[in-house]
Design a protein around this motif. Structure first.
Motif, PDB file in Angstrom:
ATOM      1  N   ILE A 118       0.859  -1.182   0.000  1.00 35.43           N
ATOM      2  CA  ILE A 118       0.000   0.000   0.000  1.00 35.43           C
ATOM      3  C   ILE A 118       0.891   1.226   0.000  1.00 35.43           C
ATOM      4  N   ASN A 119       0.806   1.972  -1.047  1.00 37.16           N
ATOM      5  CA  ASN A 119       1.576   3.198  -1.136  1.00 37.16           C
ATOM      6  C   ASN A 119       0.874   4.330  -0.386  1.00 37.16           C
ATOM      7  N   ASN A 120       1.680   5.209   0.196  1.00 39.48           N
ATOM      8  CA  ASN A 120       1.150   6.386   0.893  1.00 39.48           C
ATOM      9  C   ASN A 120       0.126   6.038   1.972  1.00 39.48           C
ATOM     10  N   PRO A 121       0.423   5.096   2.858  1.00 36.93           N
ATOM     11  CA  PRO A 121      -0.578   4.709   3.871  1.00 36.93           C
ATOM     12  C   PRO A 121      -0.976   5.871   4.781  1.00 36.93           C
ATOM     13  N   MET A 128      -5.221   9.588   6.522  1.00 40.27           N
ATOM     14  CA  MET A 128      -5.694  10.951   6.743  1.00 40.27           C
ATOM     15  C   MET A 128      -7.009  11.197   6.009  1.00 40.27           C
ATOM     16  N   VAL A 129      -7.108  10.705   4.767  1.00 37.35           N
ATOM     17  CA  VAL A 129      -8.342  10.887   3.999  1.00 37.35           C
ATOM     18  C   VAL A 129      -9.501  10.142   4.671  1.00 37.35           C
ATOM     19  N   ILE A 130      -9.234   8.932   5.151  1.00 39.87           N
ATOM     20  CA  ILE A 130     -10.284   8.142   5.794  1.00 39.87           C
ATOM     21  C   ILE A 130     -10.763   8.822   7.081  1.00 39.87           C
ATOM     22  N   MET A 162     -14.530  10.287   7.875  1.00 39.71           N
ATOM     23  CA  MET A 162     -15.317   9.903   9.048  1.00 39.71           C
ATOM     24  C   MET A 162     -15.768  11.130   9.834  1.00 39.71           C
ATOM     25  N   LEU A 163     -14.861  12.089   9.989  1.00 39.63           N
ATOM     26  CA  LEU A 163     -15.235  13.318  10.688  1.00 39.63           C
ATOM     27  C   LEU A 163     -16.336  14.055   9.932  1.00 39.63           C
ATOM     28  N   TRP A 164     -16.233  14.057   8.610  1.00 40.41           N
ATOM     29  CA  TRP A 164     -17.252  14.716   7.777  1.00 40.41           C
ATOM     30  C   TRP A 164     -18.613  14.052   7.978  1.00 40.41           C
ATOM     31  N   ILE A 165     -18.632  12.727   8.038  1.00 45.42           N
ATOM     32  CA  ILE A 165     -19.890  11.995   8.229  1.00 45.42           C
ATOM     33  C   ILE A 165     -20.480  12.281   9.610  1.00 45.42           C
ATOM     34  N   PHE A 166     -19.643  12.218  10.643  1.00 43.26           N
ATOM     35  CA  PHE A 166     -20.132  12.475  12.004  1.00 43.26           C
ATOM     36  C   PHE A 166     -20.716  13.877  12.117  1.00 43.26           C
ATOM     37  N   GLY A 167     -20.034  14.847  11.500  1.00 40.93           N
ATOM     38  CA  GLY A 167     -20.546  16.209  11.546  1.00 40.93           C
ATOM     39  C   GLY A 167     -21.878  16.341  10.834  1.00 40.93           C
ATOM     40  N   PHE A 168     -22.028  15.661   9.696  1.00 45.17           N
ATOM     41  CA  PHE A 168     -23.293  15.737   8.959  1.00 45.17           C
ATOM     42  C   PHE A 168     -24.440  15.110   9.753  1.00 45.17           C
ATOM     43  N   VAL A 169     -24.155  13.986  10.391  1.00 45.67           N
ATOM     44  CA  VAL A 169     -25.189  13.331  11.202  1.00 45.67           C
ATOM     45  C   VAL A 169     -25.656  14.258  12.314  1.00 45.67           C
ATOM     46  N   ASP A 170     -24.699  14.983  12.952  1.00 51.08           N
ATOM     47  CA  ASP A 170     -25.074  15.906  14.022  1.00 51.08           C
ATOM     48  C   ASP A 170     -25.930  17.046  13.487  1.00 51.08           C
TER      49      ASP A 170
END
Length: 565
Positions: free
Chosen positions: A16-19, A24-26, A30-38
């Protein structure tokens, strides 16, 4: 191919290149999803849409936010990760652009952390702050070794960040060892769930508030218990002692036979700095809304709970009786009243990590303490007037400012009276003193009516104040509550008369101390700063035992007034 040949095949390693970049993207996704749910969940009853609930802007914001989610899978592809790295490197090669972007995100970070609408969406706020912080860190530290000699713009941002982090770590270690200077007073955690409190002014305090941000032990919140709410000011808040030493905790233990976890009663304390029963009224309504106590014990401080009705201030509640004999809230106090409505709202949010983290940041408090900028919350300033309580005098003079009242009164005279007498009443009582007592009685009547509407019971306890002249005249042994022309218990007796006429049980602690034959030395031991400040642990214990003996023990009577029939 045989089984033996299969087992002999070399294992192929998955590379896996650039793990780090993928992780960081993952995390960002996840933070984006949690914020949207809130945002769409509206889990908090206090939440308000950032752009106006159900407005066009509100729905547009949600749609744009949701569509941006699809950007993240795009960057999970290896070739797009390489593109992302290239974009970051290109920005890093342009100092002005990189510095501008970092400054922009720092400003966005501050706005997101402080803007009231964001704080009402606590999960969304935390997610946005985390993403903004990640962007800044990536721009600063990604490709650190790819440019040879480090760019100057990175040093400008990175080195102060390293220094602040190192300083904060040192301060945290000193705090753990209780070695910070005594001038450091850190109270950022007040009214923040599990917020940090630190000071070593009188006792070494390094602890946190409870789940709801109160400086007290955790509430059990059992409706089956007989729940008792203590309502008061900073004397009941007890920042000078550990939460476990608060008089409410001691009273709880007495009521439950030393086993508060298994007993039938719970005592909760709701207290905050302030002057007068206007503050008590707000705290009573708060306790009723969120905890529905069965009993309320309101503590009236004879030393400062009449200040509200003698000098208007924007920081505190100020009530007065107008020319039509109606109780009014001074217009200057509306901001204080409004702020009180939101004081503990956020502490009832289901998720409140950011403000808890902020409450643990010590550097600002240490700097203020070292350079003399901290408010002397516990200090007892010297008083030239021996009839003035020193601690209270410091409060009165803390933020003097001119004020033009909105009703007809000579406030210049009243202000001078408040400062010169330090809220100590003359034996005969002046017009200003009578007005102060009348306003206090009106507010207590409002509290009593409110408590009755909620099918609960009200009790009143006074907290006597003894100015320097008292100890000068009675250095030890017997004493009387009269010092020259001043009557220390004038206001207390007025409250006793009022409470008895309204059928409200009252414990006048000044008279109680006198009936118990406490000497002036005994009284001195109940207060910090040589008897001029807040309760010592002994003071908390004494008041708790008095409340228990008066209202709840087997020998309790209908009246707690000494020598009353």
């Amino acid at each position: 191919m045989s089984a033996e040949e299969i087992t002999k095949q070399p294992e192929q390693e998955i590379e896996i290149n650039n793990p780090g970049w993928i992780l960081m993207v993952i995390i960002t996704m996840m933070l984006w999803i949690f914020g949207f749910v809130d945002l769409i969940n509206e889990s908090s009853e206090f939440s308000q849409a950032i752009l106006g609930k159900y407005s066009v802007g509100y729905f547009a914001f949600l749609v744009v936010y949701a569509l941006l989610f699809f950007v993240f899978p795009f960057f999970l592809l290896q070739k797009n990760i390489e593109r992302l790295k290239g974009w970051v490197a290109a920005i890093q090669r342009k100092p002005v652009l990189a510095s501008g972007i970092i400054l922009f995100f720092i400003v966005a970070f501050v706005i997101t952390s402080e803007y009231d609408r964001f704080t009402k969406y606590s999960v969304f706020q935390m997610c946005v702050l985390a993403m903004l912080g990640m962007v800044v860190l990536v721009l600063l530290f990604a490709n650190w070794d790819d440019f040879g000699k480090q760019q100057r713009w990175r040093k400008i941002f990175a080195y102060p960040l390293f220094a602040l982090t190192a300083v904060e770590i040192v301060f945290q270690l000193l705090a753990v060892a209780n070695l910070l200077p005594s001038s450091v007073v850190h109270q950022n955690g007040l009214f923040v769930p599990y917020g940090r409190i630190y000071h070593t002014d009188q006792e070494t305090i390094n602890t946190t508030t409870n789940r709801y941000g109160w400086y007290y032990t955790d509430f059990r919140e059992d409706d089956a218990l007989n729940n008792i709410a203590l309502i008061g000011d900073s004397y009941i808040q007890g920042l000078q002692v550990h939460p476990e030493q608060n008089l409410g905790v001691t009273l709880d233990s007495l009521l439950n036979g030393g086993e508060p976890e298994d007993g039938p009663n719970e005592v909760m304390a709701f207290a905050m700095p302030g002057f007068g029963p206007g503050t008590h009224r707000e705290l009573t309504e708060y306790a009723a809304e969120y905890f529905a106590p069965d009993e309320y014990v309101v503590f009236i401080n004879l030393g400062n709970d009449f200040q509200n009705v003698t000098k208007p201030q924007e920081e505190y509640f100020f009530y007065y009786v107008d020319d039509e004999d109606a109780l009014r809230l001074e217009s200057a106090s509306y901001n204080a009243w409004h702020d009180s409505q939101h004081l503990s709202i956020r502490s009832h949010e289901p998720f409140y990590l950011w403000h808890r983290l902020k409450s643990n940041y010590l550097t600002a408090s240490v700097v203020r303490g070292l350079f003399g900028a901290s408010t002397p919350v516990f200090a007892a300033p010297e008083a030239e007037n021996p009839y003035t309580n020193r601690q209270l005098e410091g409060v009165v003079w803390r933020k003097p400012r001119p004020w033009v009242p909105t009703h007809n009164s000579d406030w210049d005279i009243v202000f001078e009276t408040a400062v010169s007498q330090g809220f100590t009443f003359t034996q005969d009582g002046s017009n200003d003193e009578a007005s102060g007592i009348e306003t206090t009685k009106r507010l207590l009547q409002i509290i009593d009516d409110f408590v009755a509407e909620n099918e609960a019971r009200l009790r009143i306890v006074t907290i006597p104040a003894f100015p320097p002249a008292f100890y000068e005249q009675f250095p030890d042994g017997n004493w009387v509550p009269v010092v020259d022309e001043y009557d220390l218990f004038y206001a207390e007796q007025a409250l006793v008369t009022f409470a008895e006429s309204e059928g409200i049980p009252i414990l006048p602690m000044g008279s109680y101390m006198q009936a118990e034959n406490l000497t002036s030395s005994d009284i001195r031991a109940l207060y910090f700063d040589d008897a001029y400040s807040y309760f010592t642990p002994a003071g908390h214990n004494y008041f708790a035992e008095a409340v228990y003996d008066c209202f709840y023990s087997d020998t309790a009577s209908e009246s707690c007034v000494p020598n009353s029939e």
